[in-house]
Design an enzyme around this catalytic site. Structure first.
Site, PDB file in Angstrom:
ATOM      1  N   TRP B 133       0.862  -1.176   0.000  1.00 26.62           N
ATOM      2  CA  TRP B 133       0.000   0.000   0.000  1.00 26.62           C
ATOM      3  C   TRP B 133       0.896   1.222   0.000  1.00 26.62           C
ATOM      4  CZ3 TRP B 133      -2.107   2.599   4.893  1.00 26.62           C
ATOM      5  CH2 TRP B 133      -3.094   3.550   4.572  1.00 26.62           C
ATOM      6  N   ASP B 214      -0.657  -6.153   8.995  1.00 26.51           N
ATOM      7  CA  ASP B 214      -1.641  -5.132   8.653  1.00 26.51           C
ATOM      8  C   ASP B 214      -2.892  -5.876   8.194  1.00 26.51           C
ATOM      9  OD1 ASP B 214      -1.715  -2.237   6.368  1.00 26.51           O
ATOM     10  OD2 ASP B 214      -3.190  -3.038   7.767  1.00 26.51           O
ATOM     11  N   LYS B 250     -13.462  -0.818   6.048  1.00 22.44           N
ATOM     12  CA  LYS B 250     -14.094  -1.589   4.977  1.00 22.44           C
ATOM     13  C   LYS B 250     -15.066  -2.638   5.499  1.00 22.44           C
ATOM     14  CE  LYS B 250     -10.336   0.078   2.794  1.00 22.44           C
ATOM     15  NZ  LYS B 250      -9.311   0.912   3.455  1.00 22.44           N
TER      16      LYS B 250
END
Lengths: 416, 401
Positions: B133, B214, B250
């Protein structure tokens, strides 16, 4: 085999610990007071630690304009999409207008940038990080002596050096104007100077307008970068324009300031974390450059700010009836505090105290620097279950008509 | 006299900048496949029904708005840790971990990065998978760490470069920090298989690396929260005392509410207390205490049985729709007559798909078709609907044939 495996894992954990050298840290001096208070079982206990407003029943107060704003927002069934990095635009606009006044030349010319932040602390830290990265002319930040405890680690962790200028005079429990001017006149050019816009924390001691004017002139002469911390607009005098007077005057005098705002106290939005950070620039073009860099700074800290509180604040600031109601409610909070100050002093006199408590009614805002010494503070905690920070700061917001007598009695007991 | 004369105009954020460009586009067929935010089959943002119910419950309680503790809402932290580690986790039973509420995933990663920078003095290096990311890099760099990389994505297969990863990981200097995406790797959508995770765990243990997971998509990847947390839980069983970032942006659709958690698994309860105290000292001068609203919502959902059941169904529903869109995209590409191998679109998992498109092709998609994605060819499958998948396939075929 599984048994052996778990034995091996046990040794692996035992032998290799990443955090063996991590020391137990001290509790936060301010928030730690509340933690100690919660553990106390004395029914007369008083929490005069954290600056959170209480009504006259000692209860947390959610403003009615906030409840109304929440109802309006809920009815809209809005989504929860990410805000922009700089936050909710309608909030940022209203936030800067509140501080600077809607007719301010700075806002008309578009030469400032205001972003939504995680309340006052988040605003100060973004400012500190910005200064650390872009204000290469100096590493020094000058805080008033004393200042809010958290200012120091905010600027230090951002990579700045902390210095101080005289501010509070313990002899008068008032403003050391001469001392402040003297120290400021010696601050090296281009250093950053932090000013509390109103309701100085922890002392409650604010400069008078004519004193602010002299400071503004001297600070301009010394060519210092002004960083205003305004956490109590409306809360100090009860009047939002009056409380923002120093900020607006400095801007008029040509200071291109940094400004942190918080809505924790004046809108009672504490845990929603609503604040703003403003950089007043030379012109629109510079404001755009600064904005782009603020976004680059913020994105790897938290990406974008929390929406809920900003929606509430924006709704209040942008809806005329809610805005009016808010002004009345914030004045009521300020007035109750002023009343408590007066009751506190009259109760001390009734107790027979011969000390001069004038400063209690002269100081302004949520806090009062009682002048109590650490040993006296300790006794108040241990003997009377009255909790405050070690520097003798009390949150007047925690005083009620029901407990002010007990407070006066206790303070008289430790000071007579 | 201007303080900021030397301040340069910075480039727009590569990911969020895509949405800004999309908004300015007036083409009615435009598609925003940039930011990873879920969209329903009508292309609309989706607020979960369990979230609305939780909000109603919370509103009826007329709660105050007092500051949360520095570490956040206690009930939230507990539920957050249980969700990741599983309710029967030995780590939780022995109380040898600390979980603090954070400002979503980014806030969690940054707290972790700052914590490492201050306390993990044996190494400055953080190893990210290649690619990772985009925001991971400035997060660790601004925190004072050095960024390095290990091989991860194989452009030749659009899949996992397992051999390359093992090779690189086996050479990482001891005590370095290694970042692992727990599931639904961002940006590639390529995850190791369980047996590959097992080998990685063994090599990482051998190299004595500090693991930082993560996990931004638990539940969102496979539709099953336990399955998506498998790697995290496996590593813990293998004795890795991990750092873990979680996001509820999310999987609960709480994006703008900023809900997340940061966990440090320690040697014992005593160490966890020391670590907790230092996390608080670190957090206080950043933002004092975290925002309450989102944490109250998440906590209510996780600890209210019917809401939790509803949530599990809804997150599975979102994951299933994405899987379906992947299948439809490939079907449509074939219908367009594309002869490329698009299997990876179906093999990849989670919100994103690494299309394999080159920057010039991405540029054409943006300019000629108003289809917006990040320059690395990453699309957010969540932005695909049964209404626009045909157009997308057509556009992609045009630039790749």
């Amino acid at each position: 085999a599984a048994y052996l495996h778990s034995i091996l894992n046990f040794f692996f954990i035992f032998l290799s610990s990443w955090w063996t050298e991590v020391q137990m840290g001290p509790p936060d001096p301010i928030l730690g007071v509340t933690e100690a208070f919660k553990r106390d079982t004395n029914p007369k206990k008083m929490n005069l630690g954290v600056g959170a407003y209480r009504d006259d029943q000692g209860k947390p107060f959610v403003l009615s304009c906030v409840r109304k704003a929440e109802a309006q927002i809920a009815a809209k069934k809005l989504d929860k999409e990410y805000l922009p990095i700089g936050g909710l635009a309608e909030f940022s606009k209203a936030c800067s207008q509140l501080a600077l006044g809607p007719d301010n030349e700075v806002l008309k010319s578009g030469r400032s940038i205001t972003i939504q932040t995680i309340s006052g602390t988040g605003s100060l830290r973004v400012g500190a990080n910005f200064v650390s990265r872009f204000h290469n002319a100096s590493r020094d930040v000058y805080l008033p002596k004393p200042s809010w405890g958290n200012h120091t680690p905010i600027f230090r962790d951002a990579g700045m050096q902390l210095k101080a200028y005289s501010y509070y005079d313990p002899k008068t429990c008032g403003f050391d104007f001469k001392g402040a001017l003297h120290d400021i006149s010696k601050i090296p050019e281009k250093s950053v100077i932090v000013l509390h816009a109103c309701a100085h924390n922890p002392t409650g001691v604010d400069p008078r307008p004519e004193q602010w004017k002299e400071m503004a002139a001297l600070i301009k002469k010394r060519n210092l970068l002004v960083f205003f911390d305004m956490a109590y607009q409306g809360f100090a005098s009860g009047d939002i324009d009056r409380d923002a007077w120093a900020v607006r005057d400095f801007i008029e005098q040509g200071h291109n300031i940094l400004l942190s705002q918080s809505f924790a106290k004046n809108m009672g939005l504490y845990g929603e974390r609503v604040g703003g950070f403003t950089v007043v620039c030379k012109d629109v073009e510079e404001a755009k450059r600064v904005e782009s860099q603020l976004k680059i700074l913020i994105r790897p800290i938290y990406s974008n700010p929390p929406m809920n509180g900003a929606r509430i604040a924006s709704t209040i600031l942008n809806t005329p009836e809610l805005y009016k109601e808010w002004l009345v409610e914030v004045k009521d909070m300020a007035d109750r505090i002023i009343t408590m100050r007066e009751m506190f002093v009259s109760n001390l006199k009734k107790e027979g105290s011969t000390h001069n408590w004038q400063h209690v009614t002269e100081q302004i805002g949520m806090f009062c620097f009682t002048g109590l010494k650490p040993e006296q503070v300790e006794r108040l905690i241990k003997e009377f279950s009255i909790y405050m920070t070690k520097d003798g700061r009390i949150s007047v917001a925690g005083v009620t008509s029901a407990n002010v007598g007990y407070l006066a009695h206790a303070i008289h007991a430790v000071t007579k």
